[in-house]
Design an enzyme around this catalytic site. Sequence first.
Site, mmCIF file in Angstrom:
data_model
loop_
_atom_site.group_PDB
_atom_site.id
_atom_site.type_symbol
_atom_site.label_atom_id
_atom_site.label_comp_id
_atom_site.label_asym_id
_atom_site.label_seq_id
_atom_site.Cartn_x
_atom_site.Cartn_y
_atom_site.Cartn_z
ATOM 1 N N ARG A 62 0.859 -1.193 0.000
ATOM 2 C CA ARG A 62 0.000 0.000 0.000
ATOM 3 C C ARG A 62 0.891 1.238 0.000
ATOM 4 O O ARG A 62 1.484 1.591 1.012
ATOM 5 C CB ARG A 62 -0.882 -0.033 1.261
ATOM 6 C CG ARG A 62 -2.042 0.934 1.227
ATOM 7 C CD ARG A 62 -2.676 1.042 2.607
ATOM 8 N NE ARG A 62 -1.918 1.941 3.447
ATOM 9 C CZ ARG A 62 -1.729 1.789 4.757
ATOM 10 N NH1 ARG A 62 -2.230 0.775 5.398
ATOM 11 N NH2 ARG A 62 -1.018 2.675 5.437
ATOM 12 N N HIS B 239 -3.563 4.674 4.646
ATOM 13 C CA HIS B 239 -4.665 3.693 4.682
ATOM 14 C C HIS B 239 -5.927 4.279 4.035
ATOM 15 O O HIS B 239 -6.543 3.666 3.175
ATOM 16 C CB HIS B 239 -4.933 3.269 6.131
ATOM 17 C CG HIS B 239 -6.162 2.448 6.287
ATOM 18 N ND1 HIS B 239 -6.240 1.142 5.846
ATOM 19 C CD2 HIS B 239 -7.377 2.741 6.809
ATOM 20 C CE1 HIS B 239 -7.454 0.669 6.097
ATOM 21 N NE2 HIS B 239 -8.160 1.621 6.679
ATOM 22 N N TYR C 287 3.640 5.571 11.397
ATOM 23 C CA TYR C 287 3.950 4.187 11.780
ATOM 24 C C TYR C 287 4.831 3.439 10.781
ATOM 25 O O TYR C 287 5.136 2.266 10.975
ATOM 26 C CB TYR C 287 2.664 3.394 12.056
ATOM 27 C CG TYR C 287 1.632 3.412 10.937
ATOM 28 C CD1 TYR C 287 1.734 2.562 9.848
ATOM 29 C CD2 TYR C 287 0.559 4.306 10.979
ATOM 30 C CE1 TYR C 287 0.800 2.571 8.835
ATOM 31 C CE2 TYR C 287 -0.391 4.332 9.967
ATOM 32 C CZ TYR C 287 -0.266 3.459 8.898
ATOM 33 O OH TYR C 287 -1.191 3.492 7.890
HETATM 34 C C1 LIG Z 1 -15.258 -5.598 11.183
HETATM 35 C C2 LIG Z 1 -14.355 -4.403 11.143
HETATM 36 N N1 LIG Z 1 -13.494 -4.182 12.147
HETATM 37 C C3 LIG Z 1 -12.667 -3.118 12.100
HETATM 38 C C4 LIG Z 1 -12.724 -2.243 11.060
HETATM 39 C C5 LIG Z 1 -11.789 -1.039 11.003
HETATM 40 N N2 LIG Z 1 -10.818 -1.231 9.920
HETATM 41 C C6 LIG Z 1 -10.936 -0.561 8.754
HETATM 42 S S1 LIG Z 1 -9.737 -0.974 7.677
HETATM 43 C C7 LIG Z 1 -9.007 -2.032 8.778
HETATM 44 C C8 LIG Z 1 -7.751 -2.787 8.418
HETATM 45 C C9 LIG Z 1 -7.929 -3.622 7.186
HETATM 46 O O1 LIG Z 1 -6.720 -4.193 6.810
HETATM 47 P P1 LIG Z 1 -6.640 -5.176 5.604
HETATM 48 O O2 LIG Z 1 -7.685 -6.240 5.730
HETATM 49 O O3 LIG Z 1 -5.235 -5.633 5.506
HETATM 50 O O4 LIG Z 1 -7.053 -4.299 4.330
HETATM 51 P P2 LIG Z 1 -6.329 -2.991 3.768
HETATM 52 O O5 LIG Z 1 -6.983 -1.818 4.434
HETATM 53 O O6 LIG Z 1 -4.889 -3.112 4.077
HETATM 54 O O7 LIG Z 1 -6.613 -3.009 2.310
HETATM 55 C C10 LIG Z 1 -9.719 -2.053 9.972
HETATM 56 C C11 LIG Z 1 -9.353 -2.883 11.144
HETATM 57 C C12 LIG Z 1 -13.657 -2.490 10.024
HETATM 58 N N3 LIG Z 1 -13.757 -1.719 8.955
HETATM 59 N N4 LIG Z 1 -14.454 -3.584 10.088
#
Ligand SMILES: Cc1ncc(C[n+]2csc(CCOP(=O)(O)OP(=O)(O)O)c2C)c(N)n1
Length: 361
Positions: free
Chosen positions: A261, A265, A274
């Site tokens: 990425r 985020h 971070y």
């Molecule tokens: C069920 C849930 N818990 C927490 C969140 C908050 N949240 C948003 S993005 C994220 C991290 C996601 O990481 P990843 O699955 O690696 O996807 P990326 O954002 O890196 O594409 C979190 C914990 C959420 N959206 N849904």
Amino acid sequence: MQIEPTQVVARFEICRSGFIAADGKVGAELPAFARERATLVALYRSMVLTRAFDAKAVALQRTGRLGTYASSLGQEAVAVGLAHPMTPEDVLLPSFREHGSQLMRGVSMKELFLYWGGDERGNDFAGPRRDFPVCIPIGSHAPHAAGVALALKLRGEGGAAVAVFGDGATSKGDVYEAMNLAGAWQLPLVFVVNDNQWAISVPRAAQTAAETLAQKAIAAGFEGLQVDGNDVVAVAHAVGEALRKARSGGGPTLVEALTYRLADHTTVDDASRYRDDAEVAGHWKEEPVARLRAHLVAEHGWTKDEEEALIEACAAEVEAGSEAYLAQPPEPPEAIFDHLHAELPTALAGQRSRMLEEAAR
Ligand SMILES: Cc1ncc(C[n+]2csc(CCOP(=O)(O)OP(=O)(O)O)c2C)c(N)n1
């Protein structure tokens, strides 16, 4: 552990594939589709368009004309690669960085902007009607994908479901449960892990002890493999093969696409808090758009004029999409009650009328 084994009951290995290296050079024999100039140019165009859309979305958010936005900068090869082998019979269940896949599937740019602008009409896209809307809860669409795949199987319609989520999502129960069902029921389902190394501020290594995410499929009884997720050919080839297998009754596959990425985020994040600039700079050298361009230049005589014309055409398309979005009158306030229930429950119907009364005052 100090236990003497009497026999080995299972062995597994995870393989990684990649064709076009970071410098654009070919490192392994290309699949047939990737030897055709026109196909590579089409893939390149989709990636450039996705990146242009992304830049515009961030600019609109920064000027208060779009909501919080999740960039796909650096991850274009995953989105474009997985959508390339999909047919209209297949069903995409996207996470929130699949703008490239959605565009390739036929969701309009105006609809994508509407969605990120907080307008539900962006979820109700004109086509592809069977694809799912963007899923913001992490991994909650994986069980839905198993349900879709089961329906496809029972109806015998052909086609497969493709669920896309991030590395962080593979630590969620929903994803494990969906994989278990997919394996047990041999569902026509392809899981694509968009492994961009970070789940907001949590690095991949801090949220799972598994050496690969692909091996999680082994526990569910089906094949898992890794691909170079910055190589659009590798992603398209692996997902294409997985789809072929799924459609012919061979069951699910998990494709872990290793990428990075490059952006924050979302537009409310500041990733410099971070992670090191040096880490990010290193990954810029691997990025998918420049990589395919280098390959096109070296192997297919891609010219400066062609490049300029493409950039211009993509910019014009994004501009038109953004203008159409900005020209769209907002939904009436009562639209907040739409789309949730076929028939509005009494309590919500009451709230709707009260809101309309207050708005009329
Ligand atoms: C069920 C849930 N818990 C927490 C969140 C908050 N949240 C948003 S993005 C994220 C991290 C996601 O990481 P990843 O699955 O690696 O996807 P990326 O954002 O890196 O594409 C979190 C914990 C959420 N959206 N849904």
